[in-house]
Design an enzyme around this catalytic site. Structure first.
Site, PDB file in Angstrom:
ATOM      1  N   TYR A 142       0.902  -1.229  -0.111  1.00 24.59           N
ATOM      2  CA  TYR A 142       0.193   0.141  -0.017  1.00 24.59           C
ATOM      3  C   TYR A 142       0.849   1.310   0.003  1.00 24.59           C
ATOM      4  CZ  TYR A 142      -4.614  -2.110   0.465  1.00 24.59           C
ATOM      5  OH  TYR A 142      -5.696  -2.554   0.356  1.00 24.59           O
ATOM      6  N   LYS A 193       3.218 -15.146   2.026  1.00 23.79           N
ATOM      7  CA  LYS A 193       3.262 -16.146   0.860  1.00 23.79           C
ATOM      8  C   LYS A 193       5.075 -16.155   0.813  1.00 23.79           C
ATOM      9  CE  LYS A 193       1.503 -17.279  -2.965  1.00 23.79           C
ATOM     10  NZ  LYS A 193       1.406 -18.470  -3.160  1.00 23.79           N
ATOM     11  N   ASP A 226      -3.098 -17.803   0.218  1.00 23.80           N
ATOM     12  CA  ASP A 226      -3.642 -18.447  -0.690  1.00 23.80           C
ATOM     13  C   ASP A 226      -4.693 -19.706   0.219  1.00 23.80           C
ATOM     14  OD1 ASP A 226      -1.460 -20.039  -0.527  1.00 23.80           O
ATOM     15  OD2 ASP A 226      -1.565 -20.435  -2.787  1.00 23.80           O
ATOM     16  N   ASP A 250      -6.247  -7.187   3.370  1.00 24.39           N
ATOM     17  CA  ASP A 250      -7.448  -6.610   2.774  1.00 24.39           C
ATOM     18  C   ASP A 250      -8.381  -7.683   2.084  1.00 24.39           C
ATOM     19  OD1 ASP A 250      -9.068  -4.267   1.468  1.00 24.39           O
ATOM     20  OD2 ASP A 250      -7.930  -4.862  -0.315  1.00 24.39           O
ATOM     21  N   ASP A 254     -12.154  -9.487   3.454  1.00 23.61           N
ATOM     22  CA  ASP A 254     -13.566  -9.288   2.860  1.00 23.61           C
ATOM     23  C   ASP A 254     -14.161 -10.848   2.618  1.00 23.61           C
ATOM     24  OD1 ASP A 254     -13.394  -6.786   2.179  1.00 23.61           O
ATOM     25  OD2 ASP A 254     -14.189  -7.018   0.158  1.00 23.61           O
TER      26      ASP A 254
HETATM   27  C1  IPM Z   1     -10.464  -1.610   3.336  1.00 27.86           C
HETATM   28  C2  IPM Z   1     -10.663  -0.757   2.031  1.00 27.86           C
HETATM   29  C3  IPM Z   1      -9.711  -0.023   1.867  1.00 27.86           C
HETATM   30  C4  IPM Z   1      -8.244  -0.695   1.584  1.00 27.86           C
HETATM   31  C5  IPM Z   1      -9.844   0.962   0.326  1.00 27.86           C
HETATM   32  C6  IPM Z   1     -11.211   1.749   0.757  1.00 27.86           C
HETATM   33  C7  IPM Z   1      -8.551   1.962   0.290  1.00 27.86           C
HETATM   34  O1  IPM Z   1     -11.022  -1.727   1.120  1.00 27.86           O
HETATM   35  O2  IPM Z   1     -10.434  -0.838   4.372  1.00 27.86           O
HETATM   36  O3  IPM Z   1     -10.557  -2.933   3.497  1.00 27.86           O
HETATM   37  O4  IPM Z   1      -8.045  -1.295   0.534  1.00 27.86           O
HETATM   38  O5  IPM Z   1      -7.496  -0.787   2.711  1.00 27.86           O
HETATM   39 MG    MG Z   2     -11.003  -3.696   1.663  1.00 22.20          MG
END
Ligand code: IPM
Ligand code: MG
Length: 369
Positions: A142, A193, A226, A250, A254
């Site tokens: 990042y 990884k 993975d 990240d 999700d």
């Molecule tokens: C998260 C989001 C952010 C990230 C974006 C909005 C920059 O996806 O907080 O997980 O990638 O960290």
């Molecule tokens: Mg995210």
């Protein structure tokens, strides 16, 4: 009673709607004298761009640096797709994380009983799930330099992002994960990884060293990132705490969100290093984004935002008992069979953002006695 300075940054899309529900709880706590919050508001993301031409103004950055905690909604939306990269909405969020040095991102994924059928996975796979993803938040790809697109002599373009970690960055996030595991089920999976990446090799070395020297009582497993993604959808209950880098965190968070029924359920805390008095800079935000497709329609799920407020009470203000009550109020509300559209199960009564917020507050008041 101490006064806590809280900066509210609602942001874009559904951000302001869900923030309004969190604010109801803070207002109530102020009115009843449970706590004393001094609230300020600021702009971030597209809202800041429209007002000031930047993703967050220096004035609001300054407020964030001075606040005891920041509550953050969400940023982004299609109307800002074409703004310059440096001032895109996400840049405001990333600057807050970097300048406040919020290296430790805690993303708990809890599957409330009422929601076990809202997940795309089978009930027995997710029912009772309670895992914590600890994501490194200020390093890795990042922020690593170089990060650029260059045009070569041939006229072809080449892009580069840099995955970069120092030992101290891995060490401090590993310590956070081990400390948190001790207060839970004492098990950490470290995901990287190392079969492909040098940063993975270093990550694993450091995690093992920290474990051996200071946390040998905690169960530690290495897992390739993975495989971790696959195991999260196959049998997530094998995990307790997962510690991983910025990018893998990240993605894995999700995945974890969907185990809980909806991305609208996942709160997060982002913490900085402790100062001499043990205080940390902190920001609390739902993991979901700004959901521009449903913004302004009263459909958004405020639960991740309210649970983020709960994390603020726990991690910034030593109000763990109230954080427990907020979590319980959310569970009780869902158990009454009400849901926002994103989590609605068969037979659930679908309510608006504001109704959900009001009902959670009513449950909280009942728990307060
Ligand atoms: C998260 C989001 C952010 C990230 C974006 C909005 C920059 O996806 O907080 O997980 O990638 O960290
Ligand atoms: Mg995210």
């Amino acid at each position: 009673m101490a006064t806590y300075k809280v900066l509210l940054l609602p942001g874009d899309g559904i951000g302001p709607e869900i923030m309004a529900e969190a604010k109801k709880i803070l207002d109530w706590m102020n009115e009843t004298g449970i706590a004393r919050f001094e609230m300020e508001e600021g702009l971030v993301g597209g809202a800041a761009y429209d007002a000031h031409g930047v993703a967050i103004s220096e004035e609001d950055m300054d407020k964030a640096l001075k606040a005891d905690a920041v509550l953050f909604g969400a940023v982004g939306g299609p109307q800002w797709d074409d703004v310059p990269y440096e001032v895109r909405p996400e840049a405001g969020l990333l600057r807050l994380r970097k300048d406040l040095e919020l290296f430790a991102n805690l993303r708990p994924a809890i599957c409330y009983p009422a929601l076990a059928d809202a997940s795309s996975l089978k009930r027995e796979v997710v029912e009772g799930l309670d895992i914590l993803i600890v994501r490194e938040l200020t390093g890795g790809v990042y922020f690593g330099e170089p990060k650029e697109i260059v045009t070569l002599e041939s006229g072809e373009k080449r892009a580069v992002d840099t995955q970069l970690y120092h030992e101290h960055e891995v060490e401090r996030i590993a310590r956070v994960a081990f400390d948190l595991a001790r207060a839970r089920n004492n098990r950490v999976h470290s995901a990287d990884k190392k079969n492909v990446m040098k940063t993975g090799v270093l990550w694993d070395d450091v995690v093992r060293r920290v474990h051996e020297t200071d946390y040998a009582d905690v169960e530690l497993h290495h897992i390739l990132a993975d495989n971790c993604a696959m195991q999260l959808v196959r049998w997530p209950k094998q995990f307790d705490v997962i510690v991983t880098d910025n990018l893998f965190g990240d993605i894995l968070s999700d995945v974890a969100a969907m185990l809980t029924g909806s991305l609208g359920m996942l709160p997060s805390a982002s913490l900085g290093p402790a100062d001499a008095e043990g205080r940390r800079r902190a920001m609390y935000e739902p993991v979901h984004g700004s959901a521009p497709d449903i913004a302004g329609q009263g459909k958004a799920n405020p639960i991740a935002m309210i649970a983020s407020l709960g994390m603020m009470l726990r991690y910034s203000f030593g109000m763990g008992d109230w954080a427990d009550k907020v979590d319980q109020a959310i569970a009780n509300t869902l158990a009454r069979g009400v849901a926002t559209a994103d989590i609605a199960w068969d037979g659930a009564r679908v309510v608006s953002t504001a109704e959900m917020g009001d009902m959670i507050l009513a449950e909280l008041k009942a728990l307060a006695g």
